[in-house]
Design a protein around this motif. Sequence first.
Motif, PDB file in Angstrom:
ATOM      1  N   VAL A 138       0.841  -1.192   0.000  1.00 51.85           N
ATOM      2  CA  VAL A 138       0.000   0.000   0.000  1.00 51.85           C
ATOM      3  C   VAL A 138       0.879   1.246   0.000  1.00 51.85           C
ATOM      4  N   ALA A 139       0.294   2.359  -0.393  1.00 53.37           N
ATOM      5  CA  ALA A 139       0.992   3.647  -0.346  1.00 53.37           C
ATOM      6  C   ALA A 139       1.172   4.055   1.116  1.00 53.37           C
ATOM      7  N   ALA A 140       1.999   5.031   1.354  1.00 48.00           N
ATOM      8  CA  ALA A 140       2.279   5.482   2.721  1.00 48.00           C
ATOM      9  C   ALA A 140       1.018   5.907   3.470  1.00 48.00           C
ATOM     10  N   ASP A 141       0.011   6.387   2.734  1.00 46.85           N
ATOM     11  CA  ASP A 141      -1.237   6.804   3.378  1.00 46.85           C
ATOM     12  C   ASP A 141      -2.224   5.651   3.556  1.00 46.85           C
ATOM     13  N   GLY A 142      -1.816   4.426   3.189  1.00 46.33           N
ATOM     14  CA  GLY A 142      -2.655   3.255   3.393  1.00 46.33           C
ATOM     15  C   GLY A 142      -3.521   2.849   2.223  1.00 46.33           C
ATOM     16  N   ARG A 143      -3.549   3.659   1.172  1.00 50.99           N
ATOM     17  CA  ARG A 143      -4.352   3.304  -0.002  1.00 50.99           C
ATOM     18  C   ARG A 143      -3.625   2.255  -0.830  1.00 50.99           C
ATOM     19  N   PRO A 144      -4.383   1.350  -1.461  1.00 54.56           N
ATOM     20  CA  PRO A 144      -3.738   0.335  -2.307  1.00 54.56           C
ATOM     21  C   PRO A 144      -2.947   0.988  -3.434  1.00 54.56           C
ATOM     22  N   LEU A 145      -1.819   0.393  -3.765  1.00 54.54           N
ATOM     23  CA  LEU A 145      -1.027   0.882  -4.889  1.00 54.54           C
ATOM     24  C   LEU A 145      -1.736   0.512  -6.171  1.00 54.54           C
ATOM     25  N   LYS A 146      -1.729   1.409  -7.129  1.00 55.75           N
ATOM     26  CA  LYS A 146      -2.340   1.121  -8.422  1.00 55.75           C
ATOM     27  C   LYS A 146      -1.391   0.241  -9.221  1.00 55.75           C
ATOM     28  N   ALA A 147      -1.965  -0.726  -9.895  1.00 53.55           N
ATOM     29  CA  ALA A 147      -1.152  -1.608 -10.759  1.00 53.55           C
ATOM     30  C   ALA A 147      -0.602  -0.794 -11.917  1.00 53.55           C
TER      31      ALA A 147
END
Length: 61
Positions: free
Chosen positions: A48-57
């Motif tokens: 996940v990104a540092a803010d907790g959102r899933p990383l985009k493929a």
Amino acid sequence: MKSFKVKWVQDGTVRTSVVSYDAASAEARRAELAKPGSGATDVEVVPVAADGRPLKASKAA
């Protein structure tokens, strides 16, 4: 630092950890959920990104 969440299925419902983990902690949580009798299936660690959102493929060229 890379962050991860743990995702699993329990009673037919997809669940995702509320907190973000470092790699070692995410793997420990995955192992705990993957134990027989936990009721969890399809347990996986996802970045996940540092803010907790899933990383985009990333899109293939």
